[in-house]
Enzyme design. Structure first.
Site, mmCIF file in Angstrom:
data_model
loop_
_atom_site.group_PDB
_atom_site.id
_atom_site.type_symbol
_atom_site.label_atom_id
_atom_site.label_comp_id
_atom_site.label_asym_id
_atom_site.label_seq_id
_atom_site.Cartn_x
_atom_site.Cartn_y
_atom_site.Cartn_z
ATOM 1 N N ASP A 1 -13.902 -3.790 -44.566
ATOM 2 C CA ASP A 1 -14.912 -4.314 -43.638
ATOM 3 C C ASP A 1 -15.324 -3.226 -42.649
ATOM 4 O OD1 ASP A 1 -14.592 -6.806 -44.802
ATOM 5 O OD2 ASP A 1 -13.626 -7.740 -43.076
ATOM 6 N N ARG B 1 -21.118 -3.451 -49.407
ATOM 7 C CA ARG B 1 -21.577 -4.742 -48.880
ATOM 8 C C ARG B 1 -22.567 -4.421 -47.760
ATOM 9 N NH1 ARG B 1 -17.213 -7.541 -45.630
ATOM 10 N NH2 ARG B 1 -16.421 -8.396 -47.576
HETATM 11 C C1 LIG Z 1 -19.641 -11.916 -46.659
HETATM 12 C C2 LIG Z 1 -19.945 -11.331 -45.313
HETATM 13 C C3 LIG Z 1 -19.179 -10.290 -44.832
HETATM 14 C C4 LIG Z 1 -19.472 -9.718 -43.601
HETATM 15 N N1 LIG Z 1 -18.773 -8.604 -43.189
HETATM 16 C C5 LIG Z 1 -19.129 -7.995 -42.033
HETATM 17 C C6 LIG Z 1 -18.544 -6.748 -41.656
HETATM 18 O O1 LIG Z 1 -17.686 -6.182 -42.351
HETATM 19 N N2 LIG Z 1 -18.944 -6.206 -40.476
HETATM 20 C C7 LIG Z 1 -19.888 -6.783 -39.677
HETATM 21 O O2 LIG Z 1 -20.245 -6.216 -38.626
HETATM 22 N N3 LIG Z 1 -20.461 -7.968 -40.025
HETATM 23 C C8 LIG Z 1 -20.102 -8.576 -41.168
HETATM 24 N N4 LIG Z 1 -20.713 -9.754 -41.523
HETATM 25 C C9 LIG Z 1 -21.499 -10.503 -40.524
HETATM 26 C C10 LIG Z 1 -22.953 -10.081 -40.542
HETATM 27 O O3 LIG Z 1 -23.070 -8.777 -40.013
HETATM 28 C C11 LIG Z 1 -23.800 -11.029 -39.679
HETATM 29 O O4 LIG Z 1 -23.347 -11.009 -38.378
HETATM 30 C C12 LIG Z 1 -23.818 -12.463 -40.154
HETATM 31 O O5 LIG Z 1 -23.839 -12.548 -41.556
HETATM 32 C C13 LIG Z 1 -25.072 -13.191 -39.635
HETATM 33 O O6 LIG Z 1 -26.219 -12.524 -40.066
HETATM 34 P P1 LIG Z 1 -27.244 -13.140 -41.149
HETATM 35 O O7 LIG Z 1 -27.692 -12.023 -42.006
HETATM 36 O O8 LIG Z 1 -26.609 -14.264 -41.851
HETATM 37 O O9 LIG Z 1 -28.487 -13.566 -40.306
HETATM 38 P P2 LIG Z 1 -28.654 -14.622 -39.062
HETATM 39 O O10 LIG Z 1 -30.079 -14.464 -38.692
HETATM 40 O O11 LIG Z 1 -27.600 -14.383 -38.023
HETATM 41 O O12 LIG Z 1 -28.368 -15.988 -39.756
HETATM 42 C C14 LIG Z 1 -29.281 -16.600 -40.644
HETATM 43 C C15 LIG Z 1 -29.077 -18.106 -40.550
HETATM 44 O O13 LIG Z 1 -27.741 -18.436 -41.013
HETATM 45 C C16 LIG Z 1 -27.181 -19.467 -40.221
HETATM 46 N N5 LIG Z 1 -25.964 -18.959 -39.579
HETATM 47 C C17 LIG Z 1 -25.619 -17.671 -39.373
HETATM 48 N N6 LIG Z 1 -24.407 -17.584 -38.808
HETATM 49 C C18 LIG Z 1 -23.962 -18.845 -38.651
HETATM 50 C C19 LIG Z 1 -22.771 -19.427 -38.132
HETATM 51 N N7 LIG Z 1 -21.777 -18.671 -37.665
HETATM 52 N N8 LIG Z 1 -22.646 -20.767 -38.128
HETATM 53 C C20 LIG Z 1 -23.629 -21.546 -38.614
HETATM 54 N N9 LIG Z 1 -24.799 -21.073 -39.116
HETATM 55 C C21 LIG Z 1 -24.965 -19.739 -39.132
HETATM 56 C C22 LIG Z 1 -28.234 -19.880 -39.227
HETATM 57 O O14 LIG Z 1 -28.989 -20.930 -39.809
HETATM 58 C C23 LIG Z 1 -29.108 -18.652 -39.117
HETATM 59 O O15 LIG Z 1 -30.409 -18.957 -38.722
HETATM 60 C C24 LIG Z 1 -20.490 -10.289 -42.785
HETATM 61 C C25 LIG Z 1 -21.265 -11.343 -43.275
HETATM 62 C C26 LIG Z 1 -21.026 -11.852 -44.524
HETATM 63 C C27 LIG Z 1 -21.908 -12.935 -45.030
#
Ligand SMILES: Cc1cc2nc3c(=O)[nH]c(=O)nc-3n(C[C@H](O)[C@H](O)[C@H](O)COP(=O)(O)OP(=O)(O)OC[C@H]3O[C@@H](n4cnc5c(N)ncnc54)[C@H](O)[C@@H]3O)c2cc1C
Length: 300
Positions: free
Chosen positions: A125, A176
């Site tokens: 990560d 990723r």
């Molecule tokens: C498999 C995976 C691994 C990841 N690993 C890392 C990593 O190693 N380092 C790192 O910095 N980040 C990591 N992330 C987190 C990532 O960086 C984002 O912060 C997170 O995925 C939210 O961004 P989004 O692209 O979903 O967009 P957003 O615009 O944040 O979300 C899109 C939509 O998803 C829904 N949503 C998002 N989050 C939530 C929540 N918590 N609860 C309910 N609904 C929600 C909402 O409807 C939102 O409008 C990871 C994410 C995933 C999916």
């Protein structure tokens, strides 16, 4: 991040942990490895893969870092014994990155070795910007030392990511791609939603065109649509990409991606150190204010 969410989540920190845990359980499998096994098995039954993470980060004591290494190996063993379709995700600060990077490397190495012996894979990560260079450095050292069973994470909000991606393409890395979750200053990170999205799309296209295996980690409909377009346009082979989502987030989208015939992996965290991870998830949940108010007013 939404300022109202920040305010609500800050106030959550004043609640007893037993109450916070009620909300946190949405995002984690539970506290024990058996909880993760149960959950992964049910995901696998629905044709969904998993990546399992033992919660914890920012370890400052070597013996705690060594315990993280044993816990990670235990997960790999359990995955193999239960024939689960799952790999492992780890955070290097849990393995001693902030203590000493050589110590961290040697503490992760037995995990990589065991994963290799099982034919399994370890995703490293990405954490806050203070660790980006050392994390990529350790990933690159593992690759140079012959470990092809590992991949890394790139955050689209980081301005440096485009040049990091160029290097990773040369190594045919497994990457990723996510937006990024830590709060970073504007001189090193994009802050506006649209800028982060555009950089995500740029990096995604670079990685796919460069022949890297890509974990498309997002719940953002706009980015998922752009990914579908890029995959079709570039005729990317099914095994060269997968969608990735977090446990407890947007099961509607999860079902749609699987129904569309794509590979999907869910990030399944478990363990006693659930607090910091859950707080980050709460801040991203647009409904968090509603949940908290409902719980306070109606005890639900
Ligand atoms: C498999 C995976 C691994 C990841 N690993 C890392 C990593 O190693 N380092 C790192 O910095 N980040 C990591 N992330 C987190 C990532 O960086 C984002 O912060 C997170 O995925 C939210 O961004 P989004 O692209 O979903 O967009 P957003 O615009 O944040 O979300 C899109 C939509 O998803 C829904 N949503 C998002 N989050 C939530 C929540 N918590 N609860 C309910 N609904 C929600 C909402 O409807 C939102 O409008 C990871 C994410 C995933 C999916």
């Amino acid at each position: 991040m939404n300022p109202l969410n920040n305010m609500i989540v800050s106030s959550l920190q004043l609640f007893p942990k037993s109450i916070v845990k009620r909300f946190a359980l949405r995002y984690i499998a539970g506290e024990h490895v058996e909880d993760a096994v149960r959950l992964v098995r049910s995901l696998n039954a629905g044709r969904i893969m998993a990546t399992v993470d033992v919660l914890g980060e920012n370890v400052s004591d070597k013996s705690d870092a060594e315990k993280s290494s044993s816990a990670a190996r235990e997960v790999l063993k359990v995955i193999a014994e239960n024939k689960l379709d799952a790999n492992l995700s780890i955070k290097l600060t849990q393995f001693g990155l902030n203590i000493d990077k050589d110590f961290c490397y040697s503490n992760v190495k037995p995990v990589m070795d065991l994963a290799k012996s099982y034919g399994n894979f370890v995703r490293i990560d990405m954490e806050d910007s203070g660790t980006t260079s050392t994390t990529l450095g350790i990933y690159e050292k593992f690759r140079a030392d012959g470990y092809d069973n590992t991949g890394v994470v790139i955050q689209a909000y980081m301005r440096r990511s485009e040049s990091d991606v160029r290097r990773l393409i040369d190594m045919k890395a497994s990457v990723r791609l996510c937006k990024g979750i830590y709060i970073e200053p504007e001189d090193i990170a994009f802050k506006k939603r649209e800028e982060i999205r555009q950089n995500y799309i740029l990096l995604l296209n670079m990685l796919l065109e460069g022949g890297c295996k890509v974990g498309i980690a997002t719940h953002d409909d706009y980015l998922i649509r752009s990914a579908y377009d890029a995959i079709a346009r570039l005729n990317v082979q099914r095994n060269n990409f997968e969608f990735q989502m977090l446990l407890g987030v947007r099961s509607d989208l999860r079902d749609r991606i699987v129904a569309d015939g794509h590979r999907l992996r869910i990030y399944v965290p478990f363990g006693e150190q659930w607090y910091a991870y859950s707080m980050r998830r709460f801040k991203e949940n647009p409904q968090v204010a509603g949940y908290v108010l409902k719980s306070v007013l109606f005890g639900q």
